[in-house]
Design a protein around this motif. Structure first.
Motif, PDB file in Angstrom:
ATOM      1  N   UNK A  93       0.845  -1.287  -0.176  1.00  0.00           N
ATOM      2  CA  UNK A  93       0.137  -0.112   0.168  1.00  0.00           C
ATOM      3  C   UNK A  93       0.933   1.268   0.046  1.00  0.00           C
ATOM      4  N   UNK A  94       1.198   1.540  -1.181  1.00  0.00           N
ATOM      5  CA  UNK A  94       2.057   2.937  -1.466  1.00  0.00           C
ATOM      6  C   UNK A  94       1.297   4.117  -0.799  1.00  0.00           C
ATOM      7  N   UNK A  95      -0.049   4.385  -0.825  1.00  0.00           N
ATOM      8  CA  UNK A  95      -0.706   5.098  -0.360  1.00  0.00           C
ATOM      9  C   UNK A  95      -0.574   5.320   1.132  1.00  0.00           C
ATOM     10  N   UNK A  96      -0.289   4.521   1.722  1.00  0.00           N
ATOM     11  CA  UNK A  96      -0.184   4.346   3.095  1.00  0.00           C
ATOM     12  C   UNK A  96       1.059   4.322   3.603  1.00  0.00           C
ATOM     13  N   UNK A  97       2.096   3.624   2.980  1.00  0.00           N
ATOM     14  CA  UNK A  97       3.482   3.467   3.701  1.00  0.00           C
ATOM     15  C   UNK A  97       4.602   4.230   2.654  1.00  0.00           C
ATOM     16  N   UNK A  98       4.147   4.635   1.578  1.00  0.00           N
ATOM     17  CA  UNK A  98       5.106   5.213   0.848  1.00  0.00           C
ATOM     18  C   UNK A  98       5.660   4.222  -0.250  1.00  0.00           C
ATOM     19  N   UNK A  99       6.838   4.625  -0.716  1.00  0.00           N
ATOM     20  CA  UNK A  99       7.605   3.814  -1.565  1.00  0.00           C
ATOM     21  C   UNK A  99       8.107   2.696  -0.896  1.00  0.00           C
ATOM     22  N   UNK A 100       8.230   1.508  -1.457  1.00  0.00           N
ATOM     23  CA  UNK A 100       8.678   0.235  -0.832  1.00  0.00           C
ATOM     24  C   UNK A 100      10.337   0.273  -1.065  1.00  0.00           C
ATOM     25  N   UNK A 101      10.888  -0.070   0.124  1.00  0.00           N
ATOM     26  CA  UNK A 101      12.403  -0.509   0.067  1.00  0.00           C
ATOM     27  C   UNK A 101      12.583  -1.436   1.152  1.00  0.00           C
ATOM     28  N   UNK A 102      13.760  -2.314   1.234  1.00  0.00           N
ATOM     29  CA  UNK A 102      13.763  -3.345   1.949  1.00  0.00           C
ATOM     30  C   UNK A 102      13.993  -2.896   3.439  1.00  0.00           C
ATOM     31  N   UNK A 126      18.877  10.114  10.625  1.00  0.00           N
ATOM     32  CA  UNK A 126      17.787   9.464   9.636  1.00  0.00           C
ATOM     33  C   UNK A 126      18.144   8.147   9.159  1.00  0.00           C
ATOM     34  N   UNK A 127      16.982   7.254   8.921  1.00  0.00           N
ATOM     35  CA  UNK A 127      17.313   5.988   8.551  1.00  0.00           C
ATOM     36  C   UNK A 127      17.285   5.987   7.050  1.00  0.00           C
ATOM     37  N   UNK A 128      18.483   5.547   6.419  1.00  0.00           N
ATOM     38  CA  UNK A 128      18.848   5.559   5.126  1.00  0.00           C
ATOM     39  C   UNK A 128      18.372   4.109   4.503  1.00  0.00           C
ATOM     40  N   UNK A 129      17.789   3.993   3.287  1.00  0.00           N
ATOM     41  CA  UNK A 129      17.435   2.685   2.915  1.00  0.00           C
ATOM     42  C   UNK A 129      18.413   2.111   1.739  1.00  0.00           C
ATOM     43  N   UNK A 130      18.359   1.009   1.118  1.00  0.00           N
ATOM     44  CA  UNK A 130      19.475   0.568   0.225  1.00  0.00           C
ATOM     45  C   UNK A 130      19.489   1.326  -0.876  1.00  0.00           C
ATOM     46  N   UNK A 131      18.745   2.314  -1.179  1.00  0.00           N
ATOM     47  CA  UNK A 131      18.693   3.227  -2.455  1.00  0.00           C
ATOM     48  C   UNK A 131      19.595   4.622  -2.318  1.00  0.00           C
ATOM     49  N   UNK A 132      19.718   4.623  -0.918  1.00  0.00           N
ATOM     50  CA  UNK A 132      20.450   5.925  -0.430  1.00  0.00           C
ATOM     51  C   UNK A 132      19.544   7.188  -0.195  1.00  0.00           C
ATOM     52  N   UNK A 133      18.166   6.839  -0.080  1.00  0.00           N
ATOM     53  CA  UNK A 133      17.107   7.495   0.183  1.00  0.00           C
ATOM     54  C   UNK A 133      16.399   7.458   1.698  1.00  0.00           C
ATOM     55  N   UNK A 134      16.118   8.592   2.223  1.00  0.00           N
ATOM     56  CA  UNK A 134      15.972   8.563   3.759  1.00  0.00           C
ATOM     57  C   UNK A 134      14.211   8.037   3.848  1.00  0.00           C
ATOM     58  N   UNK A 135      14.171   7.293   4.922  1.00  0.00           N
ATOM     59  CA  UNK A 135      12.889   6.520   4.937  1.00  0.00           C
ATOM     60  C   UNK A 135      12.020   7.217   5.446  1.00  0.00           C
ATOM     61  N   UNK A 136      10.596   7.496   5.126  1.00  0.00           N
ATOM     62  CA  UNK A 136       9.597   8.224   5.787  1.00  0.00           C
ATOM     63  C   UNK A 136       8.332   7.513   5.490  1.00  0.00           C
TER      64      UNK A 136
END
Length: 235
Positions: free
Chosen positions: A170-179, A224-234
């Protein structure tokens, strides 16, 4: 003039009836869209504990007559399969009970070493048995519900042991997926399935709030929590 009268004897013709095999097919409600997307994603990485094998149950239906005796059903790998029989999956002939109209076929999948870095596709279709052949394909109305069902010939499963975006994310609820985001969500909630069917309406509204609060607490201690793509988790 001699009138020749020809007498024709009438013989009743016997009507020959053909009793062939009944059919089977995969089925899903149209809103599930498996008949459109034709792909179910399965990852061993989502298991709470490490698994060496698992079973995926696929919904099937009889498109012919219901019988008062048990019958045999078998699936086979179709064109487009990249998974290896006996290594990544196993298909066995199973018996459905007398009177069965809808049933679940068990597909056994193995956590093979190659799945750590690869995704293998398994394309399935009904195999002909002594009891069944491929059934009628298309939409049929469901008598007791407002939904329509679709019978279809092929079912595709992508098998892996990587953290890939799962079905029903549910991207509308949790945003873009990342591991990294997914692991954080599992640690905070103890859940592994975040689809709307699993978490319900309350979860859709309340879990993002709970996760955002947990993320703020994490960031206060660790940054900040950084994901495997270098993006900040939100959230």
């Amino acid at each position: 003039m001699i009138l020749l009268s020809t007498l024709f004897s009438c013989k009743k013709e016997e009507v020959m009836t053909y009793e062939g095999k009944d059919g089977i097919s995969f089925f899903a409600y149209t809103w599930e869209e498996y008949h459109l997307e034709a792909v179910k994603k399965y990852s061993f990485a989502f298991a709470v504990t490490a698994l060496t094998r698992d079973t995926i149950f696929l919904s099937m239906r009889v498109t012919g007559a219901v019988k008062d005796y048990p019958r045999k059903v078998l699936l086979k790998a179709a064109e487009g399969t990249t998974a290896t029989a006996g290594v990544d999956y196993e298909l066995k002939e199973v018996t459905i009970p007398a009177g069965a109209y809808k049933f679940d076929y068990p597909v056994v999948v193995f956590n093979s070493p190659g799945m750590a870095a690869n995704t293998y596709r398994l394309v399935l279709e009904p195999a002909e048995t002594a009891d069944f052949k491929l059934g009628t394909i298309g939409q049929t109305p469901e008598t007791n519900t407002m939904y329509t069902e679709e019978n279809f010939q092929y079912f595709k499963i992508d098998l892996t042991n990587q953290l890939v975006e799962p079905d029903g994310w549910l991207e509308s609820a949790f945003g873009v997926f990342s591991a990294v985001k997914y692991r954080f969500m599992v640690e905070v909630t103890g859940l592994t399935d975040f689809s709307s069917e699993a978490i319900g309406r309350d979860g859709v509204y309340n879990l993002p709030v709970k996760l955002q609060k947990a993320l703020e607490e994490y960031e206060a201690l660790n940054g900040p929590l950084i994901d495997e793509n270098g993006n900040e988790v939100s959230f």
